[in-house]
Write a protein that holds these residues in place. Structure first.
Motif, PDB file in Angstrom:
ATOM      1  N   PHE A 178       0.807  -1.221   0.000  1.00  0.00           N
ATOM      2  CA  PHE A 178       0.000   0.000   0.000  1.00  0.00           C
ATOM      3  C   PHE A 178       0.843   1.276   0.000  1.00  0.00           C
ATOM      4  N   PRO A 179       1.939   1.390   0.779  1.00  0.00           N
ATOM      5  CA  PRO A 179       2.729   2.632   0.694  1.00  0.00           C
ATOM      6  C   PRO A 179       3.277   2.897  -0.699  1.00  0.00           C
ATOM      7  N   ASP A 180       3.758   1.860  -1.392  1.00  0.00           N
ATOM      8  CA  ASP A 180       4.237   2.063  -2.768  1.00  0.00           C
ATOM      9  C   ASP A 180       3.090   2.456  -3.694  1.00  0.00           C
ATOM     10  N   ALA A 181       1.930   1.825  -3.510  1.00  0.00           N
ATOM     11  CA  ALA A 181       0.772   2.186  -4.333  1.00  0.00           C
ATOM     12  C   ALA A 181       0.350   3.629  -4.077  1.00  0.00           C
ATOM     13  N   LEU A 182       0.456   4.068  -2.845  1.00  0.00           N
ATOM     14  CA  LEU A 182       0.075   5.446  -2.521  1.00  0.00           C
ATOM     15  C   LEU A 182       1.036   6.440  -3.172  1.00  0.00           C
ATOM     16  N   ASP A 183       2.324   6.114  -3.197  1.00  0.00           N
ATOM     17  CA  ASP A 183       3.285   6.988  -3.884  1.00  0.00           C
ATOM     18  C   ASP A 183       2.995   7.042  -5.385  1.00  0.00           C
ATOM     19  N   LEU A 184       2.690   5.892  -5.976  1.00  0.00           N
ATOM     20  CA  LEU A 184       2.336   5.883  -7.400  1.00  0.00           C
ATOM     21  C   LEU A 184       1.066   6.683  -7.664  1.00  0.00           C
ATOM     22  N   MET A 185       0.096   6.574  -6.760  1.00  0.00           N
ATOM     23  CA  MET A 185      -1.148   7.323  -6.921  1.00  0.00           C
ATOM     24  C   MET A 185      -0.888   8.827  -6.831  1.00  0.00           C
ATOM     25  N   LEU A 186      -0.004   9.223  -5.925  1.00  0.00           N
ATOM     26  CA  LEU A 186       0.338  10.638  -5.802  1.00  0.00           C
ATOM     27  C   LEU A 186       0.992  11.154  -7.086  1.00  0.00           C
ATOM     28  N   ILE A 187       1.871  10.361  -7.667  1.00  0.00           N
ATOM     29  CA  ILE A 187       2.525  10.768  -8.916  1.00  0.00           C
ATOM     30  C   ILE A 187       1.495  10.911 -10.039  1.00  0.00           C
ATOM     31  N   CYS A 188       0.552   9.959 -10.103  1.00  0.00           N
ATOM     32  CA  CYS A 188      -0.467  10.026 -11.159  1.00  0.00           C
ATOM     33  C   CYS A 188      -1.358  11.248 -11.005  1.00  0.00           C
ATOM     34  N   VAL A 189      -1.785  11.542  -9.778  1.00  0.00           N
ATOM     35  CA  VAL A 189      -2.687  12.682  -9.554  1.00  0.00           C
ATOM     36  C   VAL A 189      -1.968  13.989  -9.829  1.00  0.00           C
ATOM     37  N   GLU A 190      -0.714  14.125  -9.378  1.00  0.00           N
ATOM     38  CA  GLU A 190       0.012  15.368  -9.603  1.00  0.00           C
ATOM     39  C   GLU A 190       0.411  15.557 -11.066  1.00  0.00           C
ATOM     40  N   SER A 191       0.400  14.477 -11.839  1.00  0.00           N
ATOM     41  CA  SER A 191       0.688  14.604 -13.271  1.00  0.00           C
ATOM     42  C   SER A 191      -0.536  15.026 -14.078  1.00  0.00           C
ATOM     43  N   GLY A 192      -1.708  15.124 -13.418  1.00  0.00           N
ATOM     44  CA  GLY A 192      -2.909  15.602 -14.085  1.00  0.00           C
ATOM     45  C   GLY A 192      -3.997  14.571 -14.275  1.00  0.00           C
ATOM     46  N   MET A 193      -3.796  13.348 -13.831  1.00  0.00           N
ATOM     47  CA  MET A 193      -4.817  12.321 -13.971  1.00  0.00           C
ATOM     48  C   MET A 193      -5.927  12.535 -12.950  1.00  0.00           C
ATOM     49  N   SER A 194      -7.123  12.087 -13.299  1.00  0.00           N
ATOM     50  CA  SER A 194      -8.211  12.077 -12.329  1.00  0.00           C
ATOM     51  C   SER A 194      -8.011  10.928 -11.353  1.00  0.00           C
ATOM     52  N   ILE A 195      -8.775  10.947 -10.269  1.00  0.00           N
ATOM     53  CA  ILE A 195      -8.598   9.926  -9.245  1.00  0.00           C
ATOM     54  C   ILE A 195      -9.003   8.552  -9.762  1.00  0.00           C
ATOM     55  N   GLU A 196     -10.029   8.516 -10.668  1.00  0.00           N
ATOM     56  CA  GLU A 196     -10.429   7.218 -11.226  1.00  0.00           C
ATOM     57  C   GLU A 196      -9.335   6.618 -12.095  1.00  0.00           C
ATOM     58  N   TYR A 259     -14.685  19.286   0.644  1.00  0.00           N
ATOM     59  CA  TYR A 259     -14.312  20.698   0.764  1.00  0.00           C
ATOM     60  C   TYR A 259     -13.614  21.228  -0.483  1.00  0.00           C
ATOM     61  N   GLY A 260     -13.388  20.393  -1.479  1.00  0.00           N
ATOM     62  CA  GLY A 260     -12.788  20.867  -2.721  1.00  0.00           C
ATOM     63  C   GLY A 260     -11.299  21.119  -2.655  1.00  0.00           C
ATOM     64  N   THR A 261     -10.614  20.566  -1.686  1.00  0.00           N
ATOM     65  CA  THR A 261      -9.162  20.725  -1.600  1.00  0.00           C
ATOM     66  C   THR A 261      -8.483  19.828  -2.638  1.00  0.00           C
ATOM     67  N   PRO A 262      -7.261  20.145  -3.039  1.00  0.00           N
ATOM     68  CA  PRO A 262      -6.578  19.333  -4.061  1.00  0.00           C
ATOM     69  C   PRO A 262      -6.334  17.896  -3.576  1.00  0.00           C
ATOM     70  N   MET A 263      -6.586  16.960  -4.481  1.00  0.00           N
ATOM     71  CA  MET A 263      -6.348  15.563  -4.152  1.00  0.00           C
ATOM     72  C   MET A 263      -4.864  15.281  -3.919  1.00  0.00           C
ATOM     73  N   GLY A 264      -4.010  15.995  -4.657  1.00  0.00           N
ATOM     74  CA  GLY A 264      -2.575  15.762  -4.506  1.00  0.00           C
ATOM     75  C   GLY A 264      -2.077  16.086  -3.120  1.00  0.00           C
ATOM     76  N   THR A 265      -2.616  17.167  -2.530  1.00  0.00           N
ATOM     77  CA  THR A 265      -2.199  17.534  -1.174  1.00  0.00           C
ATOM     78  C   THR A 265      -2.617  16.473  -0.164  1.00  0.00           C
ATOM     79  N   ALA A 266      -3.860  16.002  -0.273  1.00  0.00           N
ATOM     80  CA  ALA A 266      -4.339  14.969   0.647  1.00  0.00           C
ATOM     81  C   ALA A 266      -3.535  13.686   0.500  1.00  0.00           C
ATOM     82  N   LEU A 267      -3.230  13.299  -0.739  1.00  0.00           N
ATOM     83  CA  LEU A 267      -2.458  12.072  -0.949  1.00  0.00           C
ATOM     84  C   LEU A 267      -1.018  12.231  -0.472  1.00  0.00           C
ATOM     85  N   ARG A 268      -0.449  13.419  -0.612  1.00  0.00           N
ATOM     86  CA  ARG A 268       0.920  13.628  -0.149  1.00  0.00           C
ATOM     87  C   ARG A 268       1.015  13.488   1.369  1.00  0.00           C
TER      88      ARG A 268
END
Length: 321
Positions: A178-196, A259-268
């Motif tokens: 899960f920690p590695d998956a979370l890092d990959l998810m953070l990279i995907c979201v910050e690169s402009g991908m949607s959460i889905e 609350y509309g906060t950035p997903m990247g911040t929450a994932l980081r």
């Protein structure tokens, strides 16, 4: 002293080394093949689950009553219906436990309740056979029957024990990756991908490391597509995984949705917390290692050490005598 001569025999040592290396080669080549097959089966299960969610969603839109999965027509269900044991054998959270263990739908629930019903009789019969036929114990008949009834009571809880072990193994596999998956998810979201898309991408990449986590992320992707409330999909992910780290990530994503906060911040923030938690867990295991090694050292290492130190002296004394 035949065993001492065998211990220093060159041909015996070569044969033992070849056997150990052959076994290690078979295990090394066989385990990845088994894991690949398990991943394929899990991905097929996720695909079926996606189709079931689509059917349920369309049924709800059309105001028709539908079920997530057709009830299995088998002798197990027929037996439970004939004896009217469904409500009696199904616990309050049996469905949630089975879902956490990776068994979803009506068929695993029917199988679980059926084995809850038959296992006491099976264990009772096996206990009677061993006590009266195989062991020939000088116990009174009442005492033997009491032991058999105790075994029958244990048999009722054997399916729960099996499901609990499967839950524990599944959670360990998920949390290792899960920690590695979370890092990959953070990279995907910050690169402009949607959460889905991020969930879908990470599930395809993390499958070689943890098929269970890839299955859960793929299922969450399907739920994000078809559930009316996106926050429910994150809550379902946390409930299925049943771990504090996943629950914290689900809570952070829900707050970002609300609350509309950035997903990247929450994932980081969640990634940093999970990384620190994994480091603390590694430090805890390292601190407990000396105490755990005490008994294996006494049982396995010290006898070998005594043989190496005192073996030549014993051989020389035997030769002199």
């Amino acid at each position: 002293m035949n065993w001492m001569s065998l211990l220093f025999d060159k041909s015996f040592l070569i044969t033992a080394a070849v056997a150990v290396l052959s076994f290690a080669t078979v295990v090394t080549l066989g385990i990845p093949m088994l894991e690949g097959r398990g991943l394929d089966d899990r991905l097929k299960s996720v695909s079926r689950r996606r189709e079931e969610l689509r059917a349920r969603h369309h049924a709800a839109l059309n105001a028709k009553r539908g079920s997530l999965r057709a009830e299995p027509v088998s002798y197990m269900k027929a037996t439970l219906d004939r004896l009217k044991l469904g409500n009696l054998l199904e616990g309050e959270n049996s469905r949630e436990k089975l879902a956490t263990a990776g068994y979803r739908g009506q068929a695993p629930l029917i199988t679980f309740m059926f084995f809850r019903f038959v296992m006491p009789f099976i264990v009772f019969g096996v206990a009677l056979f061993y006590l009266f036929v195989v062991l020939h114990l000088d116990w009174p008949v009442i005492q033997k029957l009491g032991v058999a009834f105790a075994g029958a009571l244990l048999g009722f809880y054997l399916p729960d024990i099996f499901v609990g072990n499967m839950i524990q193994r599944r959670q360990q596999s998920i949390m290792r990756a899960f920690p590695d998956a979370l890092d990959l998810m953070l990279i995907c979201v910050e690169s402009g991908m949607s959460i889905e898309i991020a969930f879908q991408r990470v599930s395809s990449e993390i499958g070689s490391q943890s098929a269970e986590l890839a299955e859960e992320l793929s299922l969450t992707t399907a739920e994000l597509s078809y559930l009316p409330d996106r926050r429910q999909a994150f809550d379902n992910l946390a409930r299925r995984c049943g771990h504090a780290g996943v629950k914290a990530v689900a809570t952070a994503l829900n707050q970002a949705e609300k609350y509309g906060t950035p997903m990247g911040t929450a994932l980081r923030v969640a990634a940093n917390e999970n990384r620190e938690a994994r480091m603390q867990e590694a430090e805890r295991k390292a601190a407990s290692l000396p105490a755990k090694l005490t008994v294996p050292m006494i049982i396995f290492f010290l006898p070998c050490l005594f043989i190496v130190i005192m073996g030549p002296a014993v051989i020389q004394i035997k030769a002199m005598m």
